[in-house]
Design a protein around this motif. Structure first.
Motif, PDB file in Angstrom:
ATOM      1  N   SER A  39       0.830  -1.207   0.000  1.00  0.00           N
ATOM      2  CA  SER A  39       0.000   0.000   0.000  1.00  0.00           C
ATOM      3  C   SER A  39       0.862   1.253   0.000  1.00  0.00           C
ATOM      4  O   SER A  39       0.556   2.248  -0.692  1.00  0.00           O
ATOM      5  CB  SER A  39      -0.919  -0.009   1.224  1.00  0.00           C
ATOM      6  N   ALA A  40       1.948   1.221   0.760  1.00  0.00           N
ATOM      7  CA  ALA A  40       2.845   2.382   0.788  1.00  0.00           C
ATOM      8  C   ALA A  40       3.481   2.615  -0.580  1.00  0.00           C
ATOM      9  O   ALA A  40       3.601   3.760  -1.052  1.00  0.00           O
ATOM     10  CB  ALA A  40       3.914   2.179   1.853  1.00  0.00           C
ATOM     11  N   ARG A  41       3.869   1.540  -1.250  1.00  0.00           N
ATOM     12  CA  ARG A  41       4.456   1.681  -2.582  1.00  0.00           C
ATOM     13  C   ARG A  41       3.441   2.238  -3.563  1.00  0.00           C
ATOM     14  O   ARG A  41       3.756   3.102  -4.394  1.00  0.00           O
ATOM     15  CB  ARG A  41       4.964   0.330  -3.066  1.00  0.00           C
ATOM     16  N   ILE A  42       2.202   1.761  -3.471  1.00  0.00           N
ATOM     17  CA  ILE A  42       1.166   2.265  -4.373  1.00  0.00           C
ATOM     18  C   ILE A  42       0.919   3.745  -4.121  1.00  0.00           C
ATOM     19  O   ILE A  42       0.738   4.539  -5.064  1.00  0.00           O
ATOM     20  CB  ILE A  42      -0.115   1.442  -4.208  1.00  0.00           C
ATOM     21  N   GLU A  43       0.920   4.151  -2.865  1.00  0.00           N
ATOM     22  CA  GLU A  43       0.707   5.564  -2.550  1.00  0.00           C
ATOM     23  C   GLU A  43       1.852   6.424  -3.097  1.00  0.00           C
ATOM     24  O   GLU A  43       1.627   7.533  -3.609  1.00  0.00           O
ATOM     25  CB  GLU A  43       0.571   5.734  -1.035  1.00  0.00           C
ATOM     26  N   ARG A  44       3.073   5.912  -3.005  1.00  0.00           N
ATOM     27  CA  ARG A  44       4.204   6.669  -3.560  1.00  0.00           C
ATOM     28  C   ARG A  44       4.088   6.796  -5.085  1.00  0.00           C
ATOM     29  O   ARG A  44       4.362   7.853  -5.673  1.00  0.00           O
ATOM     30  CB  ARG A  44       5.519   5.996  -3.179  1.00  0.00           C
ATOM     31  N   LEU A  45       3.676   5.720  -5.738  1.00  0.00           N
ATOM     32  CA  LEU A  45       3.497   5.779  -7.189  1.00  0.00           C
ATOM     33  C   LEU A  45       2.409   6.774  -7.580  1.00  0.00           C
ATOM     34  O   LEU A  45       2.545   7.524  -8.559  1.00  0.00           O
ATOM     35  CB  LEU A  45       3.154   4.391  -7.739  1.00  0.00           C
ATOM     36  N   VAL A  46       1.346   6.806  -6.822  1.00  0.00           N
ATOM     37  CA  VAL A  46       0.271   7.761  -7.114  1.00  0.00           C
ATOM     38  C   VAL A  46       0.775   9.182  -6.969  1.00  0.00           C
ATOM     39  O   VAL A  46       0.456  10.080  -7.776  1.00  0.00           O
ATOM     40  CB  VAL A  46      -0.929   7.487  -6.197  1.00  0.00           C
ATOM     41  N   ALA A  47       1.598   9.428  -5.953  1.00  0.00           N
ATOM     42  CA  ALA A  47       2.142  10.776  -5.762  1.00  0.00           C
ATOM     43  C   ALA A  47       3.072  11.158  -6.911  1.00  0.00           C
ATOM     44  O   ALA A  47       3.052  12.300  -7.411  1.00  0.00           O
ATOM     45  CB  ALA A  47       2.880  10.842  -4.424  1.00  0.00           C
ATOM     46  N   LEU A  48       3.887  10.217  -7.360  1.00  0.00           N
ATOM     47  CA  LEU A  48       4.780  10.501  -8.482  1.00  0.00           C
ATOM     48  C   LEU A  48       4.000  10.766  -9.759  1.00  0.00           C
ATOM     49  O   LEU A  48       4.334  11.661 -10.551  1.00  0.00           O
ATOM     50  CB  LEU A  48       5.747   9.334  -8.684  1.00  0.00           C
ATOM     51  N   VAL A  49       2.969  10.009  -9.976  1.00  0.00           N
ATOM     52  CA  VAL A  49       2.148  10.216 -11.171  1.00  0.00           C
ATOM     53  C   VAL A  49       1.491  11.579 -11.128  1.00  0.00           C
ATOM     54  O   VAL A  49       1.365  12.287 -12.143  1.00  0.00           O
ATOM     55  CB  VAL A  49       1.107   9.095 -11.299  1.00  0.00           C
ATOM     56  N   GLY A  50       1.103  12.020  -9.946  1.00  0.00           N
ATOM     57  CA  GLY A  50       0.474  13.338  -9.845  1.00  0.00           C
ATOM     58  C   GLY A  50       1.441  14.462 -10.148  1.00  0.00           C
ATOM     59  O   GLY A  50       1.041  15.524 -10.647  1.00  0.00           O
ATOM     60  N   ARG A  51       2.723  14.277  -9.850  1.00  0.00           N
ATOM     61  CA  ARG A  51       3.700  15.335 -10.116  1.00  0.00           C
ATOM     62  C   ARG A  51       4.309  15.246 -11.522  1.00  0.00           C
ATOM     63  O   ARG A  51       4.915  16.186 -11.997  1.00  0.00           O
ATOM     64  CB  ARG A  51       4.819  15.257  -9.075  1.00  0.00           C
ATOM     65  N   ALA A  52       4.196  14.144 -12.226  1.00  0.00           N
ATOM     66  CA  ALA A  52       4.820  13.982 -13.550  1.00  0.00           C
ATOM     67  C   ALA A  52       4.038  14.781 -14.604  1.00  0.00           C
ATOM     68  O   ALA A  52       2.808  14.898 -14.514  1.00  0.00           O
ATOM     69  CB  ALA A  52       4.859  12.505 -13.921  1.00  0.00           C
ATOM     70  N   PRO A  53       4.749  15.366 -15.670  1.00  0.00           N
ATOM     71  CA  PRO A  53       4.044  16.103 -16.726  1.00  0.00           C
ATOM     72  C   PRO A  53       3.285  15.148 -17.629  1.00  0.00           C
ATOM     73  O   PRO A  53       3.702  14.018 -17.867  1.00  0.00           O
ATOM     74  CB  PRO A  53       5.177  16.798 -17.475  1.00  0.00           C
ATOM     75  N   LEU A  54       2.163  15.646 -18.115  1.00  0.00           N
ATOM     76  CA  LEU A  54       1.338  14.841 -18.997  1.00  0.00           C
ATOM     77  C   LEU A  54       1.770  15.078 -20.449  1.00  0.00           C
ATOM     78  O   LEU A  54       1.932  16.223 -20.891  1.00  0.00           O
ATOM     79  CB  LEU A  54      -0.137  15.208 -18.825  1.00  0.00           C
ATOM     80  N   LEU A  55       1.977  14.054 -21.245  1.00  0.00           N
ATOM     81  CA  LEU A  55       2.318  14.139 -22.665  1.00  0.00           C
ATOM     82  C   LEU A  55       1.059  13.921 -23.474  1.00  0.00           C
ATOM     83  O   LEU A  55       0.510  12.813 -23.508  1.00  0.00           O
ATOM     84  CB  LEU A  55       3.384  13.096 -23.022  1.00  0.00           C
ATOM     85  N   VAL A  56       0.574  15.019 -24.112  1.00  0.00           N
ATOM     86  CA  VAL A  56      -0.669  14.955 -24.878  1.00  0.00           C
ATOM     87  C   VAL A  56      -0.315  14.996 -26.372  1.00  0.00           C
ATOM     88  O   VAL A  56       0.476  15.845 -26.807  1.00  0.00           O
ATOM     89  CB  VAL A  56      -1.594  16.130 -24.521  1.00  0.00           C
ATOM     90  N   PRO A  57      -0.864  14.156 -27.237  1.00  0.00           N
ATOM     91  CA  PRO A  57      -0.591  14.231 -28.689  1.00  0.00           C
ATOM     92  C   PRO A  57      -1.066  15.563 -29.253  1.00  0.00           C
ATOM     93  O   PRO A  57      -2.014  16.170 -28.751  1.00  0.00           O
ATOM     94  CB  PRO A  57      -1.382  13.052 -29.244  1.00  0.00           C
ATOM     95  N   ASP A  58      -0.353  16.005 -30.311  1.00  0.00           N
ATOM     96  CA  ASP A  58      -0.710  17.298 -30.902  1.00  0.00           C
ATOM     97  C   ASP A  58      -2.100  17.279 -31.506  1.00  0.00           C
ATOM     98  O   ASP A  58      -2.831  18.280 -31.453  1.00  0.00           O
ATOM     99  CB  ASP A  58       0.311  17.671 -31.994  1.00  0.00           C
TER     100      ASP A  58
END
Length: 241
Positions: A208-227
């Motif tokens: 659960s702790a690992r999943i929470e850390r991954l969720v936090a990282l995903v929230g801070r990562a930039p989103l790559l949207v196709p043109d």
């Protein structure tokens, strides 16, 4: 001076020989005295006998009077003793009747005590059975609740550790109660615990702790949207009109 003239005896006249004494002549007083002297001891003896008889009669009368008085006193004492004996017999009969009545009452009380003791023992046994039944019901409810928790942890959460904790709690309660009627249930719980302990468990908190850390990282990562998907963005090399 003393007269030494010898005393002369009185002269007694002698009768002439051949003369007879007159018939009417009085008796000589000197000859009558010996007769009186011979009757004196008889009179004295008679008086003594009369006195002895009177004394003996008085003694006999006195003795008879004392005997009659003593007899009356003894008779009075005998009457008193007879009345006392009769009263004692009456009291003895009353005491015996009272003792018999008390003995019957004591026997009735002993029977009542035995009956009461039997009823008390029956009530105590019933109360013990009721307590045992109530305790068994409570124990069964607790064990059932713990088994339900273990089942929910396995089916819904897949948490083997929590299921093992619940089963161990149920096992400890059954061991403390020591009820023969739950021996088969205790053996089944022991078998389930052995099987669950043999299964490799997953550390749920760590995952659960690992999943929470991954969720936090995903929230801070930039989103790559196709043109093509971004509105208002033209492809490179094309100018706006």
């Amino acid at each position: 001076m003393t007269d030494k003239t010898p005393a002369t005896d009185p002269v007694v006249p002698t009768a002439a020989p051949g003369a007879s004494a007159p018939a009417s002549a009085p008796a000589d007083p000197v000859k009558a005295r010996p007769a009186k002297r011979g009757s004196g001891p008889l009179v004295t003896a008679l008086i003594i006998v009369i006195l002895l008889a009177a004394g003996l009669g008085y003694a006999l009368w006195k003795q008879r009077t004392q005997f009659v008085s003593a007899g009356r006193e003894v008779a009075s004492r005998i009457d008193t003793l007879s009345s006392d004996v009769a009263q004692a017999r009456k009291d003895t009969r009353e005491a015996l009747a009272l003792a018999q009545a008390q003995a019957g009452r004591v026997a009735e009380l002993e029977d009542t005590v035995r009956e009461t003791q039997s009823q008390y023992n029956a009530l105590q046994l019933a109360w013990q059975n009721f307590n045992d039944s109530a305790s068994d019901e409570l124990l069964a409810n607790d064990v059932e609740r713990l088994l339900t928790i273990a089942n929910q942890q396995l089916r819904l959460a897949g948490n083997v550790s929590n299921a093992i904790v619940a089963l161990e709690t149920a096992q400890s309660r059954l061991a403390r109660a020591d009820r023969p009627r739950f021996s088969s249930l205790q053996q089944s719980i022991n078998g389930d615990l052995d099987r669950l302990r043999a299964v490799s468990t997953v550390d749920i908190p760590a995952q659960s702790a690992r999943i929470e850390r991954l969720v936090a990282l995903v929230g801070r990562a930039p989103l790559l949207v196709p043109d093509a998907a971004a509105p208002g963005v033209l492809p490179a090399g094309e100018a706006r009109p």
